[in-house]
Design a protein around this motif. Sequence first.
Motif, short mmCIF file in Angstrom:
data_model
loop_
_atom_site.label_atom_id
_atom_site.label_comp_id
_atom_site.label_asym_id
_atom_site.label_seq_id
_atom_site.Cartn_x
_atom_site.Cartn_y
_atom_site.Cartn_z
N MET A 380 10.99 -37.88 -13.41
CA MET A 380 11.15 -36.59 -12.74
C MET A 380 12.02 -36.73 -11.50
O MET A 380 12.83 -35.84 -11.19
CB MET A 380 9.78 -36.01 -12.40
N ALA A 384 15.58 -34.88 -10.68
CA ALA A 384 15.80 -34.16 -9.42
C ALA A 384 17.03 -34.70 -8.69
O ALA A 384 17.81 -33.94 -8.10
CB ALA A 384 14.56 -34.28 -8.54
N SER A 397 15.50 -26.97 -11.35
CA SER A 397 14.41 -26.31 -10.62
C SER A 397 13.40 -25.70 -11.58
O SER A 397 12.18 -25.81 -11.38
CB SER A 397 14.99 -25.23 -9.70
N LEU A 400 11.29 -28.54 -13.13
CA LEU A 400 10.30 -29.09 -12.21
C LEU A 400 9.14 -28.11 -12.00
O LEU A 400 7.98 -28.51 -11.92
CB LEU A 400 10.96 -29.44 -10.88
N ARG A 405 6.08 -29.39 -10.38
CA ARG A 405 6.72 -30.06 -9.24
C ARG A 405 7.74 -29.12 -8.62
O ARG A 405 7.97 -28.00 -9.09
CB ARG A 405 7.43 -31.34 -9.71
N SER A 406 8.40 -29.56 -7.58
CA SER A 406 9.47 -28.78 -6.96
C SER A 406 10.49 -29.73 -6.36
O SER A 406 10.20 -30.92 -6.15
CB SER A 406 8.92 -27.86 -5.87
#
Length: 407
Positions: A380, A384, A397, A400, A405-406
Motif C-alpha cells: 500500500m 501511495a 486515493s 486507499l 487508508r488515506s
Amino acid sequence: MTYRPCKRAEFVIGRFIERRVSGSRSKTLFANNMNVSRWRDPAPDFDPDLDAPSPRSLEAWMNECATEATDATSIAGHLARAWRALFESSGVIQVAACAIWIGVGENGRLELLGRDGTFDDSSLEHQTAVVASEQAWPRHPFWILDGEGAARDLALQLGMLSERVPSPSLCVPMGEEGLALLWIQSEDGELASGWKPLVNACANQGATLLSFALRLERMNSSLHGLAESVADAIDEREPHREGRSRAVAYYAALIAREMGLDEGEVAQIEFAALWHSMGRLSVSEAVLNKDSALSESELAQVRASSEWGARKLDGVDGMYPIALAVRHQHERFDGQGSPDALQGEDIPMGARVLAVAARFAAMTGRRADRGPMSVVGGAMEDVAAASGKALDPEVVSAFLRAMGRSL
C-alpha cells in the motif's frame, strides 16, 4: 459482446416516474380511501383476447419511461413505480402499493425485488418464497378473495400479511417470470370499465421486461464465467501467477465503485482486468519462466504483449473499451509509460484503474524470487508513493479509501 449486466435496457422505466411521483402528494396506505382487498369482481375471469388500450400510447409511455437499469432487481423496482404512476395517470385504477416478485433459479424460488407504496416493515421480513408446484402458478390475474387452491395460497403467502396490513387486492402474473401484487384503493368501491385491458397490457409489458433482463443476466453470468476460466488458463502458464487476474479484477472493481463509476463502467473495467494478461499468450513459456535476466529481444517481446492482447480483444464486436484499457495499462500518469507515452487524463480511465489494481496484486502475490509483500507497510505504501508519477492520484486515493487508508 461487452460484459455489462443489462446496461441501458431499452425498455426500462424511470425518468417519467420521477417526474410524476416526486411531484405528487404522498399518500398513506389505506388511510383515507377504502381498501378494496375484499372486493369480489362480478366477472373475475380476464378475457385473454382483449386488446390493450391505446397500444401506441402505451408504447410511447414505455419509451418515455426508458432509463438506466442494471439488472432484474432494478427493473422490478422501476416496474413497481411505473405501474402505480400509469394507473394513477390513467384514472382507471388507484394503486396504493405494488410489490413485484420475480422467479430466480430453477427451484421455484421467488424473491421480492421491487415494491412501491407504503408497507409495514414488519410485513417485509420474509422476502423469499417457493412455488410448491407448477399448478400453484396463476395463469391469469385474479382477485385474492376469488382465488382458489394453490394459486390463492401462493398469493396470500407473498402478500406480506400482518395484523396491520390488509391482504393485497389483485394478483397479476407476468408470464412465468414474476408476479405483481396490487393494493387497490377506491373512494366509492367502483372501478372504471377499462381496468382489465390496462392490467393485461401492463402484465404483458412486465413479462417482456423481466424475461429480457433475466436472459441477459444469465448470458452475462456465463460470459463472466468464461472470462474467468480463460484468465485462469493464462495465469497457469506461469509459476506463482495462479489467481492473479481474478485478484486484479477484484481490486479494479473495488476501485471503480469507490470512484462512483456506474455499474456498466465497473463491469467493463472488471472484464478488462480479468483479461489484462491476454497478451502474455504471445510470449513463449521459455521467456515467461526464465529465471535469469531477459535479453533485449525478450524484453521487447514482453513489452509488446499488451498491444497484442488488445488487438485480439478489439477484434470482437463490443470489446473496444476493454481493449483500450488493456492496451494502455502500462502507461504512466507522468507520460513516461508505454506504448504511446500518454499522460494524465489522456490515459483511458479503465487503464488508470487497471494500473493501480495490477500493481497492488503483483506486489502482494508470490514471485519466483520473493514471497508476497506485506499489505500494510509494503504494497500500500508503494502504491501511495507512485501517486502522481506512475499512477493517477485520484485512482490511488480511491484505492486507499476502499482499503481503509488515506494518502
